[in-house]
Design an enzyme around this catalytic site. Structure first.
Site, PDB file in Angstrom:
ATOM      1  N   HIS A   1       0.880  -1.167   0.000  1.00 29.74           N
ATOM      2  CA  HIS A   1       0.000   0.000   0.000  1.00 29.74           C
ATOM      3  C   HIS A   1       0.915   1.214   0.000  1.00 29.74           C
ATOM      4  O   HIS A   1       1.868   1.274   0.774  1.00 29.74           O
ATOM      5  CB  HIS A   1      -0.879  -0.028   1.262  1.00 29.74           C
TER       6      HIS A   1
ATOM      7  N   ARG B   1      -6.140   9.390  -1.505  1.00 33.61           N
ATOM      8  CA  ARG B   1      -5.660   9.684  -2.867  1.00 33.61           C
ATOM      9  C   ARG B   1      -6.843   9.764  -3.824  1.00 33.61           C
ATOM     10  O   ARG B   1      -6.884  10.601  -4.715  1.00 33.61           O
ATOM     11  CB  ARG B   1      -4.683   8.608  -3.338  1.00 33.61           C
TER      12      ARG B   1
END
Ligand SMILES: Cc1cc2nc3c(=O)[nH]c(=O)nc-3n(C[C@H](O)[C@H](O)[C@H](O)COP(=O)(O)OP(=O)(O)OC[C@H]3O[C@@H](n4cnc5c(N)ncnc54)[C@H](O)[C@@H]3O)c2cc1C
Length: 574
Positions: free
Chosen positions: A237, A259
């Site tokens: 991640h 994001r």
């Protein structure tokens, strides 16, 4: 050493989304069966399902479709997924999410018109991630836990499985466990066993999974001779919290929705660097963003703690604080202002796409053994889409629960354990009590660095070979190192030792598989083989333990629904 013998009809190893769904479905399918859930941690408090932040992928919106979810899964997985498993995942997710709301009692966030809200997740062509704020897993696991508590399902909490024990005819007989509290050995005979211990690549310097996960399930499956698929596929991640070396919060994940919502990544020189790597910028898939951050780190363009920054304040601090309350609180607890300031992040090992080979009915090649959740393989190929992890565990956990009662009806009866295997496994678990105590923590640190540096985000042959030599050395030292005293009661050093052994064994398989795949797909990137290879002739890796040696082979991916270059989306095909 005495071993207590217990008997149950269905034994479920693991109390995450896969294990608890399996228990509920199995009881529903046949309420007369005796069902036992055994977990290393406490029910409702352990595993990664509880830690799910972002949410659950499901194609519910009329603008979305199962074909679109499927294509995202296949393309995200770089054409390596087992297409029947992926198809089962995306189709069954729909009924499973309705079940979560209408039968299990979860409340997910809704749109003003009452429909379920789907948030944006990177790497997907539709906003389909159903969620409860940014702490979705707590809602799912708490409700599942209440449903299990309310039913006659036996629980063996703080019970660590150490071996899958066959009978003399080769079929599975049951599982050897250690009661962590008393240190006693317990053999639980079962007509069917579900392996749902949740993978969890915790052998990397930075990692997100819960502390109770150490790849025990895969280590046990490997020892039993089961084939493991896609073992090179470790998902990093991109945004693990970087809070310095002195806190376990370092490595914990700051969710993808940050994001997705428009967060920026800046390097130590305050440059927004994603444009240098991918036109999708911060919304590129996890592997691309992780590699970009890794490149910035290797080039030395880092923040004070050696990572990069995530910045959200341009979206409006009040909005960020409301939309990402859990993340903002978590950062504040560590002294960082996510809504209005900068937070240091680093790629962190998050999910394991590799695992035991199984069919769509979750059956493995070992009679009596089933697998679901992160211990199983094939659904995600080279990359798991954010939101497909919890869908995977609940979908296939439920299927295992439907299938095992039927398996028992067709294959009734318990099978006696092979006594020689049982004895050998008890001795194996007691090994550290027969050695002089040493510094386990130093060995663990060495393994974390070896995997991070040599078999991490970017790999090459020389690095992987160095990593393999390192793993051999660490394991040899571990086997020569013992734990202090002889008291097995709540002896966490003993369990650290056992954790480390599982991690060494699976680290080696990851390295062998990484060496075997001489191309770059999704989460697996070889700087000496940067191209993806021919998609139409894609193969997946298979690792098997043959008399103590890891044998690697490749098998062709079967394109049963769609071939590379094709799509199931009508509008795209027209
Ligand atoms: C921080 C974080 C955030 C995430 N966010 C998302 C997200 O937003 N969306 C998404 O889809 N996925 C997400 N994931 C991934 C997702 O959580 C997992 O893929 C999924 O929950 C795994 O479910 P599982 O049932 O296989 O395992 P888990 O839920 O991890 O459960 C594993 C169980 O096995 C037990 N166990 C382990 N070893 C043993 C042993 N030796 N003996 C007995 N029991 C054992 C554990 O105690 C635990 O009960 C996230 C993961 C993390 C770590």
């Amino acid at each position: 050493m005495q071993v207590e013998h217990l008997k149950t009809d269905i034994l479920i190893l693991g109390a995450g989304g896969a294990g608890l769904f399996a228990a509920l479905h199995a009881l529903k399918a046949n309420p007369d069966l005796d069902i036992t859930v055994a977990s290393k941690g406490l029910l409702g408090k352990c595993g990664c399902t509880r830690m799910v932040q972002g949410g659950y992928n499901v194609a519910l919106n009329p603008g979305d479709s199962i074909e679109r979810h499927f294509m995202d899964t296949i393309e995200g997985g770089k054409w390596l997924p087992h297409q029947e498993l992926a198809w089962t995942l995306v189709t069954t997710a729909i009924e499973r999410v309705r079940e979560l709301e209408n039968e299990i009692g979860c409340f997910f966030d809704r749109n003003p018109d009452g429909t379920l809200h789907g948030k944006a997740f990177a790497g997907q062509t539709f906003d389909r991630t159903v969620h409860k704020g940014d702490l979705t897993g707590i809602e799912i696991i708490n409700r599942l836990m209440e449903q299990v508590w309310a039913r006659p399902i036996r629980r063996l909490e703080e019970h660590r499985a150490v071996a899958l024990v066959p009978s003399k005819d080769g079929a599975l007989s049951g599982v050897l466990m250690i009661d962590v509290r008393t240190g006693e050995f317990r053999f639980v005979a079962a007509q069917a066993v579900l392996l749902a211990t949740g993978g969890g690549p915790t052998m990397y310097r930075y990692h997100t999974p819960s502390g109770d996960k150490s790849m025990d399930g895969l280590a046990m499956a490997l020892r039993l001779g089961l084939p493991l698929r896609d073992m090179e596929m470790v998902q990093f991640h991109p945004t693990g919290l970087l809070a310095g070396p002195d806190t376990r919060m370092t490595g914990t994940v700051l969710e993808e929705g940050l994001r997705g919502a428009g967060g920026h990544l800046l390097n130590g020189a305050m440059h927004r660097f994603m444009g240098d790597y991918d036109p999708k910028l911060e919304r590129a898939t996890r592997d691309v963003v992780s590699r970009a951050i890794d490149a910035e780190m290797r080039a030395g363009r880092t923040t004070p703690n050696g990572g990069v920054y995530i910045k959200m304040d341009h979206l409006g601090p009040a909005k960020v604080a409301k939309q990402f309350k859990g993340m903002v609180d978590r950062c504040r607890d560590c002294g960082f202002d996510l809504a209005g300031g900068l937070v240091e992040v680093v790629p962190t090992a998050h999910y394991f796409m590799g695992g035991v080979i199984c069919g769509v009915d979750t059956a493995t090649e070992r009679h009596g053994l089933f697998v679901a959740g992160e211990d199983a393989s094939g659904m995600h190929g080279a990359n798991r889409l954010g939101g497909n992890g919890v869908a995977n565990s609940t979908v296939f956990g439920g299927i295992a629960g439907d299938v095992m009662p039927d398996f028992i009806a067709r294959n009734p009866g318990h099978r006696p354990p092979d006594a020689s295997v049982l004895d050998a496994e008890v001795e194996r678990a007691l090994h550290p009590f027969r050695r002089k105590p040493g510094d386990l923590n130093a060995l663990r640190e060495m393994l974390l660095d070896t995997m991070w540096d040599d078999v991490g985000v970017v790999r090459d042959r020389a690095g992987i070979e160095r990593g393999l030599a390192g793993i051999d050395r660490i394991e040899a030292e571990l086997l020569a190192t013992g734990v202090a005293g002889t008291d097995p009661r709540f002896n966490l050093t003993w369990h650290d030792w056992l954790n480390l052994r599982s991690l060494c064994e699976i680290s080696r398989v990851i390295a062998f598989a990484a060496l075997r795949r001489e191309n770059s797909r999704g989460a697996h990137y070889r700087s000496d083989f940067p191209g993806p290879g021919e998609l139409a002739t894609s193969t997946f890796t298979v690792a098997r333990n043959i008399s103590g040696k890891i044998e690697m082979t490749d098998r062709p991916v079967l394109f049963t629904h769609v071939r590379p270059g094709e799509t199931l989306l009508r509008e795209a095909a027209e």
